[in-house]
Motif scaffolding. Structure first.
Motif, mmCIF file in Angstrom:
data_model
loop_
_atom_site.group_PDB
_atom_site.id
_atom_site.type_symbol
_atom_site.label_atom_id
_atom_site.label_comp_id
_atom_site.label_asym_id
_atom_site.label_seq_id
_atom_site.Cartn_x
_atom_site.Cartn_y
_atom_site.Cartn_z
ATOM 1 N N THR A 76 -9.617 11.981 2.315
ATOM 2 C CA THR A 76 -8.635 12.983 2.750
ATOM 3 C C THR A 76 -7.721 12.401 3.819
ATOM 4 O OG1 THR A 76 -10.271 14.701 2.308
ATOM 5 C CG2 THR A 76 -8.368 15.331 3.620
ATOM 6 N N THR A 77 -8.295 11.704 4.788
ATOM 7 C CA THR A 77 -7.465 11.088 5.831
ATOM 8 C C THR A 77 -6.621 9.953 5.263
ATOM 9 O OG1 THR A 77 -9.278 9.621 6.468
ATOM 10 C CG2 THR A 77 -9.087 11.706 7.663
ATOM 11 N N THR A 78 -7.154 9.215 4.312
ATOM 12 C CA THR A 78 -6.396 8.126 3.687
ATOM 13 C C THR A 78 -5.164 8.679 2.974
ATOM 14 O OG1 THR A 78 -8.419 6.836 3.368
ATOM 15 C CG2 THR A 78 -6.525 6.222 2.041
ATOM 16 N N LYS A 94 3.340 1.090 -0.029
ATOM 17 C CA LYS A 94 2.725 0.041 -0.853
ATOM 18 C C LYS A 94 1.730 -0.775 -0.024
ATOM 19 C CE LYS A 94 4.076 -3.473 -4.166
ATOM 20 N NZ LYS A 94 5.196 -4.181 -4.793
ATOM 21 N N LEU A 95 2.121 -1.151 1.187
ATOM 22 C CA LEU A 95 1.228 -1.905 2.069
ATOM 23 C C LEU A 95 -0.010 -1.088 2.413
ATOM 24 C CD1 LEU A 95 0.666 -4.372 3.851
ATOM 25 C CD2 LEU A 95 1.964 -3.231 5.663
ATOM 26 N N HIS A 96 0.174 0.198 2.698
ATOM 27 C CA HIS A 96 -0.955 1.055 3.054
ATOM 28 C C HIS A 96 -1.904 1.222 1.873
ATOM 29 C CE1 HIS A 96 -3.221 4.645 4.177
ATOM 30 N NE2 HIS A 96 -2.968 4.279 5.429
ATOM 31 N N SER A 97 -1.359 1.350 0.660
ATOM 32 C CA SER A 97 -2.233 1.519 -0.510
ATOM 33 C C SER A 97 -2.987 0.232 -0.835
ATOM 34 C CB SER A 97 -1.428 1.985 -1.719
ATOM 35 O OG SER A 97 -0.495 0.992 -2.094
ATOM 36 N N TYR A 98 -2.419 -0.931 -0.467
ATOM 37 C CA TYR A 98 -3.153 -2.185 -0.653
ATOM 38 C C TYR A 98 -4.301 -2.300 0.352
ATOM 39 C CZ TYR A 98 0.330 -4.115 -3.853
ATOM 40 O OH TYR A 98 1.137 -4.348 -4.923
ATOM 41 N N LEU A 99 -4.050 -1.853 1.578
ATOM 42 C CA LEU A 99 -5.077 -1.968 2.612
ATOM 43 C C LEU A 99 -6.170 -0.921 2.471
ATOM 44 C CD1 LEU A 99 -2.834 -2.714 5.713
ATOM 45 C CD2 LEU A 99 -4.280 -4.314 4.453
#
Length: 160
Positions: A76-78, A94-99
């Protein structure tokens, strides 16, 4: 009936078909064997009694372990962080979804397949899906020496 997995289960049938030039029998036996590389007899090494070194490669290389595909507590926080990131730019999203990858499904169940898909699988895939373990025959390391002695006694080439 137990399915054929590797050459050990055939005994000498594959070798006899090859030596007697029975191409149809040889092709049939080969077609019945499992196509999975990890189940071939050449890769079934004897189980060693030595304990492997206790080193975690993820920790040594500084890698993050892959997450499961199902929903977890912190997702949920992600997803909230990703919604904030998309407001700034697509590159940040995009960077956040990779990390921190998002979940793909609500409940992860690897056994949940459509019946039509299961019906299209071959016998070896269905066996692996049901997690039937490979039965390994007992190996005798001295048997190879006896076979080599028998071969040394026979002439190498006999004209027909």
């Amino acid at each position: 009936m137990q399915p054929l997995i590797n050459e050990w289960q055939l005994g000498s049938k594959l070798n006899q078909a090859l030596q007697q030039q029975h191409r149809a029998d040889f092709s049939l036996w080969l077609a019945l064997l499992s196509p999975a590389i990890e189940e071939m007899a050449a890769f079934q090494t004897p189980v060693s009694e030595a304990k492997p070194a206790n080193s975690d490669l993820y920790q040594v290389l500084g890698l993050v372990k892959t997450r499961s595909f199902g929903w977890q507590q912190h997702d949920t926080t992600t997803l909230q962080q990703q919604s904030v990131a998309i407001q700034h730019s697509l590159a940040q999203l995009k960077l956040h979804s990779y990390l921190q990858p998002e979940p793909w499904v609500l409940q992860e169940d690897s056994r949940k397949l459509d019946s039509q898909i299961i019906a299209d699988l071959d016998a070896h895939c269905r066996r692996r899906l049901n997690s039937a373990p490979i039965e390994r025959p007992a190996t005798d390391e001295t048997a190879l020496f006896e076979i080599l002695e028998q071969l040394a006694d026979e002439p190498f080439f006999t004209p027909a």
